[in-house]
Enzyme design. Sequence first.
Site, PDB file in Angstrom:
ATOM      1  N   TYR A 193       2.056  -3.032  -0.322  1.00  0.00           N
ATOM      2  CA  TYR A 193       1.256  -4.119   0.231  1.00  0.00           C
ATOM      3  C   TYR A 193      -0.222  -3.805   0.401  1.00  0.00           C
ATOM      4  CZ  TYR A 193       5.686  -6.400   1.198  1.00  0.00           C
ATOM      5  OH  TYR A 193       6.919  -6.982   1.062  1.00  0.00           O
ATOM      6  N   LEU A 194      -0.594  -2.544   0.379  1.00  0.00           N
ATOM      7  CA  LEU A 194      -1.997  -2.180   0.562  1.00  0.00           C
ATOM      8  C   LEU A 194      -2.618  -1.849  -0.786  1.00  0.00           C
ATOM      9  CD1 LEU A 194      -1.693   0.121   3.714  1.00  0.00           C
ATOM     10  CD2 LEU A 194      -2.120  -2.341   3.608  1.00  0.00           C
TER      11      LEU A 194
END
Length: 903
Positions: A862-863
């Site tokens: 997600y990052l």
Amino acid sequence: MSGDVSMLSDDDVPLGLKPSASNGTQNGHVIQNGNGHAVSESSMSEDDMPLSQTTRTKSEPVTPDTRLLKRKKAVVSESSSEDDKPLALTPAKGKSAAVRMPGAVAATTTKSTTANGKRTPRASKAIIESEDDEDDDDVPLAKPKRAANGKGKVAAKGKGKPPKKKVKQESESERDVESEDDIPAPPPKKAPAKGKRKVKVESDADESSSEDDKPLKKKRATATKKAKAEASDNVKPKKRGAKKEEDSDAVSKKSKAKKEEEEAETYRWWEEQNANRDGSVKWETMEHNGVYFPPPYEPLPKHVKMKYNGQPVDLPPEAEEVAGFYGAMLETEHAKDATFNKNFFDDFLKILKKYPPKNGLKITKFELCDFRPMFEHFEAEKEKKKSMTAAEKKAAKAAKDALEAPYTHCFLDGRKEKVGNFRVEPPGLFRGRGDHPKKGALKLRVRPEDITINIGKDAPVPKPNVPGEWKEVVHDNTVTWLANWVENVNGNYKYVFLAAGSSIKGQSDWTKFEKARELKKYVDKIRLDYNDALKSKNMAERQRATAMYFIDKLALRAGNEKGEEEADTVGCCSLRCEHVTLEPPNKLVFDFLGKDSIRYYNEVAVDDQVYKNIRIFKNDKNDDDELFDRVNTGALNRHLASYMKGLTAKVFRTFNASLTFQELLDRGTPEKGTVQEKLNAYNHANRMVAILCNHQRAVPKTHEQSMGKMREKLRGLKYERMKLRHALFAADAKFKKNKKYKDPESDLDDDAIASHEDNLKAKEIEKAEKKFQKDNEKAAADGKEPQDESVLKEKIKEIEAEYKKLKKERGTEKHALKKERPTEKIEDAIEKLEERIKTFKLQMEDREAGKEVALGTSKINYLDPRITVSWCKEHGVPVEKLFSKTLMTKFPWAMEVDTDWRF
């Protein structure tokens, strides 16, 4: 004094991040304190943002008597992204057994009963395993595509062909990875770097505090070219230690050559204008050797047999193998689980019916089965492996690697690319996650006849490494899988893909994060529209707007309808009335099992209109009824796609996670802090995102032991500082009045000092004994006379004398150093020790804060990795301290961003 001495008293106040002003919101997320009031997330200390609110407990097993009515089917059931499909199992009503976990909001603590006196949401036993303990083989790679009627049947598409849909690789660390079949858009044209790219590695002795990603260890720098040239021009006779230097240099050269070879093999697709193809074509040519099957079963020694009612059972190999699966797990938590035992025994009886015991024993009751002889045999085999010498282990590994070598790589469009999960998972017992209804079921051995392989039209058909023929050979260049089969437990398709660091996977990751960045252009319009639709007269629109509010503000997964034989996990669109409780005037309490049966518990103050809507949606419904009965994931994603091509609920999750992370780093990183202070700021931001996404883990079993060792090490550093202070006082009494040195270490009283010195003495004696033994072994090997025992006794006598001297010094505030040093040198040593103590305390604080949060999942999925790389370059932190070797390999395209890059 024992390890219960506080290591953080008085002068040891934890070093926290400085708060900064904020307007109380974060990227549209509602950030709240324990009372539900909006506050700046960045202004919260770790104490204000607890990682979990209650203690994990175990609930009673769910039985038919305690189970509620089966939930009603949604009005419309449409297929959507596999990442949005939760598992499913109906939990029983009663007290919830899982751990409270805040999501997008700060953690809060309130009672879990409803305001109107209704019973609390149903509880379910949420088994939250540590990432290290989870079995990747039990993670389904993809769910079969549901039929149009929503009943979950596989929609076959041609003989032996799986449905073309989004699937994901089987990996716990990448359980949220985007589909391998997504066609990535080309990145912007970038000028090729001259020569080979080299990552600058800065030297820093600080230890990494992250338990999820162990950073790469830096190698010693080899001699410069100039130094080597000078050495070659001035050939001198070899001196003592010259051989060691030559060996070290040879190893260094070999390591450098290997690194250069790896860099040469890396396909720098991000530098090519036409790196991706449009349409559905993913490759032109693909050649590989198929998959690697596990070796056939080897029967146990004749004397190792399970017993039934006290009598040994002579099982044929097929049945013995299944019994052995259970025997190996006899001392695990699984063998104590009623559902696991029932499913295993049911399947075991089926195998016994086909392959009955040779001695005619009839096995009918699980309670009479004794698998301990098998368990003891397996434990003995484990001990044998542990006792192997280093050379034997190395030889065994080399033999294993040689067998697997042909399957580790493939040739894609002429390039050599690494294959990911090339091994076919062996047979065993299905474990699942959480309260999966099929845990304990038998996973059958996969054979070539079960597998479809995908290769280029002109590529030779590989031969399996076990007897048999492939089920089918296809030539589909619109997909990226190399092989697939259907596993027997859940009927899911399993896929073999290229490794995470492959060009196809890299392009897919790049596209995913670019899609999330693109959402920044549209998010304000989307938020404006769904806020207006919260008051819509059309109930379907109002429900959709409310669901979008939750997905955006709370980072909930979209969720989807589940089958009856799957774990009862839900997402936003599949929430039931029991999962959301109203607490006046405007608070909602969420309590449900999310992906992987991890409990999501959150108490959040919402907009008045949202609160009103939930009250309306729950009106005249039972606990088992759908909260959003007019919304499904497919329709929601189609609505989102009307704003931006390719926009789904999952893109929102990636967008909010990355943007929140970027802003937390920008706001919370100390400009003039030490590397460890910056690392703590980074890990704090990572934790906040993990909490936002509900990425929990169980506290590692070794956490307390690890923290105990760290406390002992901290005590040792303080002891050294104390002795240096006392050496200063002995040299010159004026230092006693110096504010810098006069205060004693608050947690080092006489008992703690005595305990520490006893431990040091014991370690030194043990070290002397080992050295004496090693020297004698070497002497015997060289044909020399061994040392007499008196040599060891003399050494031990010296050690004891030294510690007697230290004992006499207690309470005198004086210490005589073994080697005299000027006071300036002692002061320098104290200053360095104080810096080490400060850094070490930061590491302890960071490790304790992250014990219940899985930092790896958000970092992997997600990052945006470019946020980390840019931050590292800007703040002088080596990327290797934050990215493991796996992540460095997975994100090579992110390593060349500039310091001013922002998400």
